[in-house]
Write a protein that holds these residues in place. Structure first.
Motif, PDB file in Angstrom:
ATOM      1  N   MET A   1      45.247  34.973  36.362  1.00 57.00           N
ATOM      2  CA  MET A   1      43.953  35.499  36.016  1.00 57.00           C
ATOM      3  C   MET A   1      43.691  35.105  34.595  1.00 57.00           C
ATOM      4  O   MET A   1      44.423  35.037  33.900  1.00 57.00           O
TER       5      MET A   1
ATOM      6  N   PHE B   1      41.156  36.995  32.080  1.00 49.82           N
ATOM      7  CA  PHE B   1      39.874  38.022  31.813  1.00 49.82           C
ATOM      8  C   PHE B   1      39.528  38.139  30.289  1.00 49.82           C
ATOM      9  O   PHE B   1      39.548  39.338  29.912  1.00 49.82           O
TER      10      PHE B   1
ATOM     11  N   GLU C   1      38.918  39.988  38.804  1.00 49.49           N
ATOM     12  CA  GLU C   1      39.812  38.991  39.215  1.00 49.49           C
ATOM     13  C   GLU C   1      40.980  39.682  40.198  1.00 49.49           C
ATOM     14  O   GLU C   1      41.350  39.042  41.161  1.00 49.49           O
TER      15      GLU C   1
ATOM     16  N   LYS D   1      39.837  39.895  43.633  1.00 54.33           N
ATOM     17  CA  LYS D   1      39.918  38.907  44.598  1.00 54.33           C
ATOM     18  C   LYS D   1      41.371  38.666  45.173  1.00 54.33           C
ATOM     19  O   LYS D   1      41.495  38.360  46.361  1.00 54.33           O
TER      20      LYS D   1
END
Length: 445
Positions: free
Chosen positions: A137, A139, A215, A218
């Motif tokens: 991820m 972010f 994120e 998902k």
């Protein structure tokens, strides 16, 4: 030889797709539940989690309800740009919250609440970092720590005892000199002699809560979590202490939804949905503000996430291939469910940022935002099984007053991102019949 079929996973509906709701969905799916998430927005994290300060701050988070707050709040009543502002009106709900808040302002209660916040925070930060190691991820996270800087000698001296108390609770937070502060974050050099000291922790960090939530959503979908967007939860159907269904609406069409368990992660709006059930949450919205500025000169804008003590603002740098911005957030306005931007409070943020960083930022089109943080009087969130009556952290419920399939993960106030992963994982363990490895006052036990 008999073959035993695997039991069907228990279904659970998470109400709310903010950072706490999506984190709950993730850990519940990992615990073997079949998860559905319902939200009135079209994407995750479009309300309370959209544009907050972005700090995972365990070592600098203290209860707003403490012995020093009432005097400060009274002095701020006449200041429209005050860090903490009560807009007093005839709202009985607001007055009940103020009364409960004042009761938490004793030294003993403030310290008890601090312990709860730190215990959950340390567990949550470790859980958060484990998740970052587990899942790919990005972010806009920054792992340089968090620094709380002071321009008032009295406030810096007042920070000594809290820093030492944090250390006894397991937080690696240290007092540092102005010279050390400028070495760690050169952008603070602009303060010159006005900088009198700081406290620093290298274990806390910053992240874009909106991006993190999206994120993680998902990954939730990849693991079978179903998201239902643009859908309003109009009513919770119940029979005694059992939730029977949800009454939903979308595009002027009404329908019902059922599952075996239900989790409330609706920030400030869960209270009004639960009141008709006889579940009374001590939550009131605190309206927070933020401003996001494009960076012009990266060398003069902080890399370390900061807390400005004088103005009670947090500052986090978010950078990616597409953008480089500084997010500045803070202030709390108790004004009911009003979400209109107050330009006086917006301009107060910009004025302070201009004083600190001058033309290193672009002030032509700052992105101002406001959101309603779900505050409890104690600052301690509500995690566990719902029950009839007034809810409070650590309060037990007799068996005939507990809901057998309604759970709470709400009331995180300004620490939604900080406590998101820990509270979600703890809830998943509770719902799986296990005891979370944390000394925390879960509700409905």
């Amino acid at each position: 030889m008999w073959l035993v079929a695997n039991p069907k996973p228990k279904s659970v509906t998470v109400m709310g797709a903010g950072v706490t709701g999506v984190a709950s969905a993730w850990y519940l799916s990992q615990a073997g539940f079949e998860v559905t998430v319902i939200d009135r927005q079209s994407l995750p994290a479009m309300e309370t989690s959209f544009a907050n300060g972005g700090q995972i701050s365990v070592c600098h988070a203290t209860p707003w309800a403490n012995p020093a707050t009432p005097k400060k709040a009274l002095a701020w009543l006449a200041k429209p740009d005050a860090p903490l502002l009560y807009r007093l009106n005839a709202n009985a709900e607001q007055w009940r919250f103020i009364w409960r808040f004042l009761r938490e302002c004793t030294a003993k209660r403030a310290d008890d609440n601090l312990k709860q916040m730190v215990n959950l925070g340390l567990y949550s930060r470790a859980t958060f970092k484990a998740l970052m190691d587990e899942l790919p991820m990005n972010f806009e996270q920054r792992l340089q720590g968090i620094m709380h800087f002071y321009t008032s000698p009295d406030e810096y001296q007042a920070a000594v005892a809290p820093t030492q108390r944090m250390q006894t609770l397991g937080c690696h937070r240290t007092l540092i000199t102005p010279a050390t502060a400028r070495t760690i974050e050169p952008a603070l050099s602009v303060l010159g002699d006005a900088l009198v000291g700081a406290t620093h922790t290298d274990a806390d960090f910053s992240a874009n809560a909106h991006l993190f939530t999206n994120e993680l959503a998902k990954h939730c979908q990849e693991h079978g979590v179903r998201f239902v967007y643009d859908t309003h939860i109009d009513r919770i159907g119940f029979d005694g202490t059992h939730i029977t269904h949800l009454e939903l609406s979308k595009n002027n069409h009404s329908f019902t939804h059922t599952s075996e368990h239900y989790v409330v992660c609706l920030a400030s709006f869960g209270k009004r949905l639960l009141d008709p059930l006889g579940v009374h949450l001590p939550i009131f919205p605190a309206k927070g503000y933020s401003a996001t500025y494009a960076v012009r000169d990266g060398k003069r804008v902080p890399q370390v996430s900061l807390i400005d003590d004088e103005y009670k603002l947090v500052m986090s740098r978010f950078s990616s291939e597409k953008r480089d911005v500084l997010r500045v957030a803070g202030t709390a306005e108790f004004n009911g469910y009003n979400t209109q931007l107050d330009q006086t409070r917006c301009q107060a943020i910009t004025h302070r940022v201009q004083t600190l960083f001058g033309d290193a930022l672009d002030y032509d089109e700052p992105n101002y935002w406001t959101g309603l943080r779900p505050m409890t009087p104690s600052n301690v969130p509500l995690i566990g099984r719902a029950y009839l009556g007034k809810i409070w952290h650590g309060q037990t419920a007799t068996p005939n007053r507990k809901f057998d399939n309604l759970w709470l993960n709400t009331g995180h106030g300004t620490l939604g991102l900080t406590h998101s992963c820990g509270s979600a994982k703890a809830l998943s363990l509770l719902m799986a019949g296990q005891t979370p490895p944390i000394d925390f006052a879960f509700i409905g036990a």
